[in-house]
Design a protein around this motif. Sequence first.
Motif, PDB file in Angstrom:
ATOM      1  N   CYS A  57       0.677  -1.156  -0.019  1.00  0.00           N
ATOM      2  CA  CYS A  57       0.003  -0.067  -0.189  1.00  0.00           C
ATOM      3  C   CYS A  57       0.900   0.965   0.061  1.00  0.00           C
ATOM      4  N   ASP A  61       5.935   0.973   4.302  1.00  0.00           N
ATOM      5  CA  ASP A  61       6.891   0.853   5.687  1.00  0.00           C
ATOM      6  C   ASP A  61       8.141   0.165   5.360  1.00  0.00           C
ATOM      7  N   CYS A  89       2.123  -3.916   9.036  1.00  0.00           N
ATOM      8  CA  CYS A  89       0.532  -4.570   9.359  1.00  0.00           C
ATOM      9  C   CYS A  89       0.740  -5.985   8.908  1.00  0.00           C
TER      10      CYS A  89
HETATM   11  S1  SF4 Z   1       2.990  -3.008   6.095  1.00  0.00           S
HETATM   12 FE1  SF4 Z   1       0.988  -2.816   5.869  1.00  0.00          FE
HETATM   13  S2  SF4 Z   1       0.424  -0.397   6.146  1.00  0.00           S
HETATM   14 FE2  SF4 Z   1       2.888  -0.860   5.700  1.00  0.00          FE
HETATM   15  S3  SF4 Z   1       3.107  -0.337   3.569  1.00  0.00           S
HETATM   16 FE3  SF4 Z   1       2.793  -2.560   3.889  1.00  0.00          FE
HETATM   17  S4  SF4 Z   1       0.733  -2.918   3.560  1.00  0.00           S
HETATM   18 FE4  SF4 Z   1       1.024  -0.872   3.892  1.00  0.00          FE
END
Ligand code: SF4
Lengths: 782, 302, 289
Positions: A57, A61, A89
């Motif tokens: 997304c 991160d 996440c």
């Molecule tokens: S860890 Fe989750 S919130 Fe972070 S970039 Fe990946 S999908 Fe998006």
Amino acid sequence: MPEICRRQFLAASGALAAAAALPTPAAAMELELGGKNFHQLRTYQARMRSHFTCTLCPYYDGGFSYAENGRIQKTEGNPDHVASRGKFCAKGLASFLGAYDPDRILTPLKRVGPRGAGKWKEISWEDAIAEVAAKVGEALAEPDAIVVNEGGFTDGPAARFLDTVGSRSLLRSCTAGLGGGAKQSALKGMLGSAFILPDMEHSKYVLNFGCNILETALPLAQRLTDGVVNNRLKLVTFDVRLSNTAGRSNEWVPVFPGSDGVIALAMCRHILEKGLADNDFIATWTNTTAEKLLAELQPYTVESASAQSGVPAKTIQRLAVEFAKNHPATVISMNGVSRRKSGLEAERACLMLAVITGNIENEGGCCLPRQYDIGVPQPAPKRRDPTPPPLNHAFPFQVITGMRKVKVLINHRSNPVYSAPAASVWKDALKDEKLIPFLVDFTPFMSETAEFADLILPDVVGVERHDLVSSPTALWPWASISLPTVKPLGQARDVRETLKKIVESLDPEGQKGMKAFWAFANAKQWVEQACNATPGLEGHYKKLTVKGFWPDYGKVDPANRQVIKDGEPLVAPYGLHKAKGFATSTGKIQLTTPQLQANPRHENLKPGEFVLTTYKVAYHVLSMTSNLKYLSEIWHSNPLWINKESAKALGIRDGDLVRVSSPVGYLVTKVSATNAIHPQVAGLATSAGRTSYGRVAQADPELIAPYAQPLLVDEDIVDNVWWRDKGVNPNEIIPIAAVTQNGEQAWNDTVVSIAPAQSGDVHGAIHVDNAKHIAIFKQLMG
Amino acid sequence: MEESVVTYNAFHHVAWGTTISVYFWLVGASAGSFVISSFGWVFGLKRYKPLAMTASATAIVMLLIVPILLTWDLGKPVRFIYLLIPGYWHSTGPMAWGTLLICTYPMSMMVYSYFVIKNDPTFARITGIVAIVLALSTHWYTGVVMELNPGRFLNHTALAPLLFLTGAFISGIGLMNVVVWVRNFFLPEEKKIDWALIHEMAQFMMYGIVFDIFLLYLDFMQTTYGNQNEVMGHDVVLMQVFRFPYLWLELVIGLIIPLILLTTPLKRSKSVAILASLLVAVGVYGMRVWWVMGGQYLQSFY
Amino acid sequence: MGNQEIQPKIPRSYGLQTPGSKGVAGKKRYAMVIDLRKCIGCMSCSIACKTEYGLPLGVWRTWVKVVDKGKYPNTKRVFMPRLCNHCDYPVCVRNCPTQATYKHEDGFVLQRYNRCIGCRTCMVACPYNARHLLPEKRTDDNLPRMVVDKCTFCIHRVKKGLVPSCVQACVGGARLFGDVNDPNSEVAKLVATETVTVLKPELGTSPSVYYIGADWEIMDEPHSYTNRTDQMVDEFNDFKRNHKGDAFADIIEGEPLMSEVGKNWMGFLRTIPHKAKETLHAFKIFLFD
Ligand code: SF4
Ligand SMILES: Nc1nc2c(c(=O)[nH]1)N[C@H]1C(S)=C(S)[C@@H](COP(=O)(O)OP(=O)(O)OC[C@H]3O[C@@H](n4cnc5c(=O)[nH]c(N)nc54)[C@H](O)[C@@H]3O)O[C@H]1N2
Ligand SMILES: Nc1nc2c(c(=O)[nH]1)N[C@H]1C(S)=C(S)[C@@H](COP(=O)(O)OP(=O)(O)OC[C@H]3O[C@@H](n4cnc5c(=O)[nH]c(N)nc54)[C@H](O)[C@@H]3O)O[C@H]1N2
Ligand code: SF4
Ligand code: SF4
Ligand code: SF4
Ligand code: SF4
Ligand SMILES: [Mo]
């Protein structure tokens, strides 16, 4: 003072809250937060660590991947990354499973038999590239007939390819990116930048309009929980249903869909009227004055907002006063507001709340984005068409109605046949070889869209990719990289390298002026060159590879998550606008009163009629993660939420089968009768109802695709997948709709009627009439 | 009360199932039969001597099935050996004791049977006493194994071993009566066992039934007047989900109908005695089902 | 009031308070504190745990129960992360016949896979559903199978100076881990100053997992059964039908009970061939290797 509710009181009175408020860190956690990983039984040697940035997304991160015996075993956040602060996440944590997905495509596949019949043969890369080059070569005379549908969050290589061949046809079937098109346009128009960062860590009050921050924006979510303990932050969420965010808010204010804009404006009016606005800020930093604004806002009374939204006038007034009195405060808003016809204006209304209270670019307010503008290798071809044409999500309609001519369609990281509203029309368009003579998809997975491709070229997945990204998720700008330690599996090949090969066969000698733009050797070099082309990152590639991100601001204290530099908490810069003003023509915030009308359709809902809300859940990224076993185990089906009382009135009980009919058709699904939704809203989550992608996504462990590689057999999936309900895709019954001002996708206005299922209806059945879809499109075009 | 609904939770299997419930039934029937066998040789009730071999043979056969079932129910069947290795043995685990009992009990019965066949009253008596203690212990421990789980509220009662023993006693008699009846079909007249004995056994069974009903009544009191969990256990597990094995199979078929058959003049009929015996033997299986599987049922949702 | 203001650190306690450590003085006693006020239901913990251990589908070392409370429009969502409590008086350990599960001196309740016979006595004993039988098939078949498994408090990480995987992943920062016998540790302070509760305190198991801000109703066992959505009923039934848990005791709701018992029998019989194969194989290794 706001009324302090019980939970807030508890939160505020906790020792954690007290400890976290100390300027110097309290006793740090006795154990390290991460950065190492071991086999669960054999701990004598740490697993090989590499930098990995999650790109599922647009929050990107930063973290690590860990490998053992040439196989990635785990991913996790990097504890010192200023944005992720060690957290991924659920999706980011499970994403590496995609590399070993037993349904992954590992060789170029060529269709045999009719389109969409699911018959494939493996071909060599040479043949595949030659074929694409031939088709593109044939189309070069009419370059705009070469179309790329891009789903990734940056325009990157696919756009470069279009620029190289001279086409302007860059599509985004589903607008991706932070905030979505309407919100970006609204922000750009007002502030001159397309994103705002809510500084919730330091906020005392957060007004949330239609953003499910705890499920869809995890790096921001962790800042929200910090705000709750640090500042006794009060969170008020306007949503049509109880998202996790609404469920964990101090107050959930259920609203009638599409009424956020008028509520926000009524609040603005109330705040101005009560003299609670920051008049100085308005005078100094906007192109208007408080008096002028108040005069413009006269039509937007609290009473009319109350009538349209169903929120009591008293509540609107109270929240307006609380918001204005609790400085600093933030406003957040997202798809619930922007993905509807009135989206752009409503977004402007929400932001106006922050502006008139002076909560812009201050500690705890709405901050301007801090981000690196990641470049592309130079020399780069001239960008032909930087902004996508309006209504580009209407592509299949345009093709079917002859408005657009296509010779080659390249699809990358996008799955409109599943993800785009009017999905069934996409299906029809892509199926027809006369309309789209050649369709090639760069994808590691057999998406619903890839099913219609003539050629599938397997791209690499996240943990195998070289990447350089930046996202405005922290108070300090950062750039972050992925450095794969494992080789791409099978014959998977990075899309940048594939496109390079295609360009080279189009222009082997370089006389056509194409080859020069694809001079990088491989994906790694692309990233190095992109780094050097990024303002502020020139020459820093080496540094990036050391920590995985840059700049290095210090260590993040795991106890309170503050950045510590030389033993002191790092102070964030605020007031960025004070130096050079806002990036608008006047250097000030363009504050004009949005024009919002009530949606007449919604006011006249008949019994049995509901506004259909579709939304994302915390455990999936639209259509990308359904085949990841751990995620689908948690969440795999999407019963239709309707309010308990509304269900009772219709004689529908929890678990009953119903028909959900929109103007274009109906689907059959199970009902979840709940207290968690507005009585006039029906909620149907996305990411379920997959008809392709693999055995986990389709909840059928016996389904074995012809291209599945024996190499990747996962006994766990074969034997242990226990769920059988895969839900239903809402997108086929959602007709095309667009944000009035900028033509962006607006799927939140659909009205459906709900009735008990009829005999013969089975769970998951969908019946749609594409002629009706097309009629609606024609109406939209006027 | 405030409305509240569980919208997500992890799922769990019930750990012990049909195999364990059948095993409990077999052990019970075995112990019961063996008690009968010992009447003549251990307690000196000469009339019962003819029953001894049939009863102990029934007991041995029942018990030989047990290790097969149990071993095959293990996740790692081969590792049943660990149960017998001293370094592994865990004194606080009822299962560890149970293993010893399951091993020694059939052996003691065989030794006893040997002396019965040899017609050696002294040794038959001594080995019989050992065997009967082991028989009772074997079955007592199945109750204990379930009882010592404070989290399984339907099983966590000191009545458990008693309920098990009583059930064992009556199902043992019931089963043995049926065996004797079948056996009588195939044997010459002189080897047939006297019907009077069967009637007498049925009479014993009747006392057992009365006592069992009494124990169940005590249990009923505790669950219905108990804490929330116990009440739920009674209302949901016993009266709804496990209604058939609890109410119909155990109580009605296994206890009340036989009790009626055995307390009315009907009892003089041979077929009624056999029928009652059969019903009791089957009914006790109902108890094993709800006791083992029902005891864990509610918790699988937690 | 800025966030820099120092607030008084008064020990606060409202109502019932679970006492802190019952561990041995001078020894470590690792414990987890879960601050439910900060739990956002992201389930990063569950996924981090599953990936850390390559855990098969259908079994969980930790999970998050979700409950919607209240009548529209006053609805709230409550999350309840669950895992093994590493009880001070672990029923599972007490009842294990082979000492395959044991209490480590630092507080961990652990499992010796090579000793475990898969008898599932400990699963019956655990009042918290914290244990599971590892299925016959898993991704990496060099990892244990057909033995019982549970949360280990990530001892393999803790001994290397790392927090447990679920703690490292916890987005809300709700999970904290440390030694409650060390008065300076974060967890010890929390247990001392916050209103903490444990699950089923009446059973006397003395859990080492403490909750802050727990809601009595959802900690309660019968509630999980009586207050399910129809979706949960269907899902659990699917689970029982399709997940080969080798437990032979699952009863599908809505089907006649005795036919379910019969099906369980068939299920058991069906496992005989593969167990026989495994047994032979084991004997071969035993005798000839
Ligand atoms: S860890 Fe989750 S919130 Fe972070 S970039 Fe990946 S999908 Fe998006
Ligand atoms: N888990 C997860 N996270 C993601 C993504 C993902 O796929 N999965 N995708 C990423 C992307 S591309 C995007 S664009 C973002 C989207 O992030 P969000 O905008 O937060 O997510 P949505 O689910 O699209 O919509 C948010 C909420 O709007 C509510 N809503 C609908 N109509 C109305 C209304 O009229 N008024 C109000 N107030 N609320 C309304 C819905 O109930 C829903 O809860 O998430 C990003 N993060
Ligand atoms: N009804 C409804 N519809 C919606 C939404 C909604 O809230 N409601 N949300 C909308 C929003 S905000 C968005 S952003 C869109 C998202 O929709 P899309 O932009 O279409 O994205 P996805 O559906 O996630 O599909 C991405 C595809 O990329 C491919 N892919 C996956 N991993 C990789 C990889 O590593 N490399 C490459 N090359 N390809 C890969 C797979 O084929 C996958 O299907 O959906 C929109 N659709
Ligand atoms: S929670 Fe269960 S498994 Fe964990 S220690 Fe306690 S009794 Fe044992
Ligand atoms: S399953 Fe293993 S750990 Fe559990 S009681 Fe049996 S031997 Fe012990
Ligand atoms: S402590 Fe480790 S094993 Fe236990 S739940 Fe957390 S991650 Fe899983
Ligand atoms: S990771 Fe933390 S915040 Fe997320 S569900 Fe688990 S305990 Fe709650
Ligand atoms: Mo999006």
